[in-house]
Enzyme design. Structure first.
Site, PDB file in Angstrom:
ATOM      1  N   GLY A 196       0.775  -1.242   0.000  1.00 50.19           N
ATOM      2  CA  GLY A 196       0.000   0.000   0.000  1.00 50.19           C
ATOM      3  C   GLY A 196       0.804   1.289   0.000  1.00 50.19           C
ATOM      4  N   LYS A 232       2.476   3.071  -2.351  1.00 49.39           N
ATOM      5  CA  LYS A 232       2.151   4.046  -3.402  1.00 49.39           C
ATOM      6  C   LYS A 232       0.748   4.616  -3.205  1.00 49.39           C
ATOM      7  CE  LYS A 232       4.955   1.942  -7.038  1.00 49.39           C
ATOM      8  NZ  LYS A 232       5.176   0.681  -6.291  1.00 49.39           N
ATOM      9  N   ASP A 254      -5.868  -5.672  -4.179  1.00 56.53           N
ATOM     10  CA  ASP A 254      -4.933  -6.762  -4.424  1.00 56.53           C
ATOM     11  C   ASP A 254      -5.686  -8.080  -4.430  1.00 56.53           C
ATOM     12  OD1 ASP A 254      -2.349  -8.145  -4.766  1.00 56.53           O
ATOM     13  OD2 ASP A 254      -1.528  -6.233  -4.080  1.00 56.53           O
ATOM     14  N   ASP A 309       1.277  -1.274 -10.885  1.00 58.82           N
ATOM     15  CA  ASP A 309       2.614  -1.720 -10.473  1.00 58.82           C
ATOM     16  C   ASP A 309       2.537  -3.234 -10.396  1.00 58.82           C
ATOM     17  OD1 ASP A 309       5.295  -1.350  -9.568  1.00 58.82           O
ATOM     18  OD2 ASP A 309       4.622  -1.778  -7.531  1.00 58.82           O
ATOM     19  N   CYS A 357       9.468  -3.472 -10.765  1.00 58.33           N
ATOM     20  CA  CYS A 357      10.750  -3.326 -10.066  1.00 58.33           C
ATOM     21  C   CYS A 357      11.774  -4.276 -10.671  1.00 58.33           C
ATOM     22  CB  CYS A 357      10.582  -3.562  -8.560  1.00 58.33           C
ATOM     23  SG  CYS A 357       9.919  -5.195  -8.131  1.00 58.33           S
TER      24      CYS A 357
END
Length: 437
Positions: A266, A268, A286, A331, A384
């Site tokens: 959480g 971002k 999620d 993301d 990432c």
């Protein structure tokens, strides 16, 4: 007080849990440190250092062992292989421990685990290595040399050498080994960065500020993060600079509707809610109940009212949010190769086949969630990782298959080249009036 424990046995069990049983390193290590909170700080520091160090240098360590053992590393019993690995790590990278002590403790450990008959083998291999450590010769060929020196799988080095030059790969490899302070983001909705820094220093934490990111601090010297009162009060979150920059790229307006489709834990989403100054709404979603629980915990600590957590499969389009979002944050699940400095074992678990599966998953999710973006709204795609198939090539694919979007900007951040983790961001904007793309 529990009975006396041997920290080297704890190290052995933790590494076996990771390398033999497949547990994620950060999960295994956290569980062990939580279990042995009563140990002195220096003992827990030893456990952390040897577990993380052995993992991050494992390919190099195995290369060294193979120079001195007639038994190949992969044919050794897991307990003996792990004892040798930790022994080599201590001799090569921990000057404070004499080689004689490393050898003696390793032989004792083998005996304790039922391998007294292999004590001579362990002793002989480690003593020979200790005498010859400064004379180890590394492969001359660039790919093999980089693989051994930076403990990166050869397939991964080959992939990176196709995408970047050798000096860049070397810089990334060195960056993964660097000790870095913990990067945190100040919850500016409840406290200023300056006041947070003062609070942390009063708690005995070493603090420094980031010159370019106004909400970022670096902290070190603390024992348990969760025991800090400033953490318990929600004054800050652990978050990398790259992740903070993603929220700034998204640049939500004060009354916007924002949908973060893979939000756990959480960071971002909370940052976006803060940037919106308590107005508008951030929906942080999620896949699993566990991950949604992590988001809810952080929301509760934050005190923010313009954010809510929901359980939802990002691959499934939700008609309720069709064309409603000013900003969508995607993301997405990725190979994680930009954060190998924090999650070392990912490089041993990842394969080219898994990468391709992730590319397909990312495309499936992007195709679903872009339908939430209203006309003129923005979609931020981020990972990432350091892999063009998952990053730049996926952005190109998205533009070709969703021509109602345009690319505003993109960036690949590399460890050792840029500050923060390896991270990719692509910011798209919808041209039309919405609908499922």
């Amino acid at each position: 007080m529990p009975a006396s424990v041997n920290v080297r046995e704890i190290v052995l069990d933790t590494l076996l849990l990771i390398t033999r049983d497949g547990e994620y390193s950060h999960v295994a290590l956290k569980s062990v440190l939580d279990k042995y909170q009563y140990l002195e700080k220096r003992e827990r520091a030893f456990i952390t250092r040897v577990v993380e160090g052995t993992l991050e240098r494992m390919i190099e360590i195995d290369y060294i062992i193979s120079q001195f053992s007639k038994v190949s590393v992969d044919k050794m019993k897991p307990v003996i292989r792990t004892i040798l690995r930790t022994g080599v790590y201590q001799m090569k990278y921990m000057d404070s421990i004499p080689d004689r002590a490393v050898c003696n403790e390793s032989v004792k450990l083998a005996g304790k685990r039922g391998f007294k008959n292999l004590g001579g083998f362990v002793n002989g291999v480690l003593r020979n290595i200790g005498r010859s450590l400064d004379e180890i010769e590394y492969p001359e060929e660039e790919r093999k040399n980089l693989s051994v020196r930076y403990s990166l799988p050869e397939w991964l080095v080959s992939q990176w050498l196709q995408e970047y030059d050798g000096d860049t790969v070397r810089s990334m490899g060195e960056a993964f080994f660097m000790d870095r302070p913990t990067c945190i983001r100040c919850n500016t909705s409840v406290i200023s960065r300056e006041k947070l820094a003062d609070c942390l220093r009063k708690e005995g934490v070493i603090v420094s500020e980031d010159e370019d990111m106004p909400c970022a601090l670096y902290i070190s010297g603390y024992d348990y993060l969760t025991k800090l009162m400033s953490f318990q009060k929600g004054y800050f979150y652990v978050q990398d600079l790259s992740s903070m920059e993603a929220a700034q790229w998204a640049a939500p307006g004060k009354g916007d509707v924002v949908l973060d489709v893979c939000a756990a834990p959480g960071g971002k989403a909370l940052h976006l809610a803060e940037l919106m100054e308590g107005a508008g709404l951030v929906v942080a979603r999620d896949l699993t109940e566990y991950k949604v629980g992590l988001i809810q915990e952080n929301i509760a600590r934050s005190g923010l009212c313009n954010i809510k957590a929901q359980q939802w499969d990002a691959k499934v389009f939700d008609e309720k949010y069709k064309g409603t979002a000013d900003v969508v944050i995607a993301d997405l699940p990725c190979s994680g190769l930009g954060v190998l400095g924090k999650k070392t074992d990912l490089k041993y678990k990842m394969t080219p086949d898994i990468q391709e599966q992730l590319v397909r998953l990312q495309r499936e999710i992007l195709s679903a969630v872009c339908g939430y973006v209203k006309g003129g709204g923005r979609l931020l795609y981020s990972t990432c990782t350091i892999h063009k198939r998952e990053n730049e090539e996926n952005a190109e694919w998205f533009l070709k298959t969703h021509q109602d979007f345009e690319l505003l900007r993109e960036q690949q951040r590399l460890p050792g080249i840029h500050r923060g983790d390896g991270f990719y961001m692509a910011l798209f904007q919808r041209k039309d009036s919405g609908g499922n793309g």
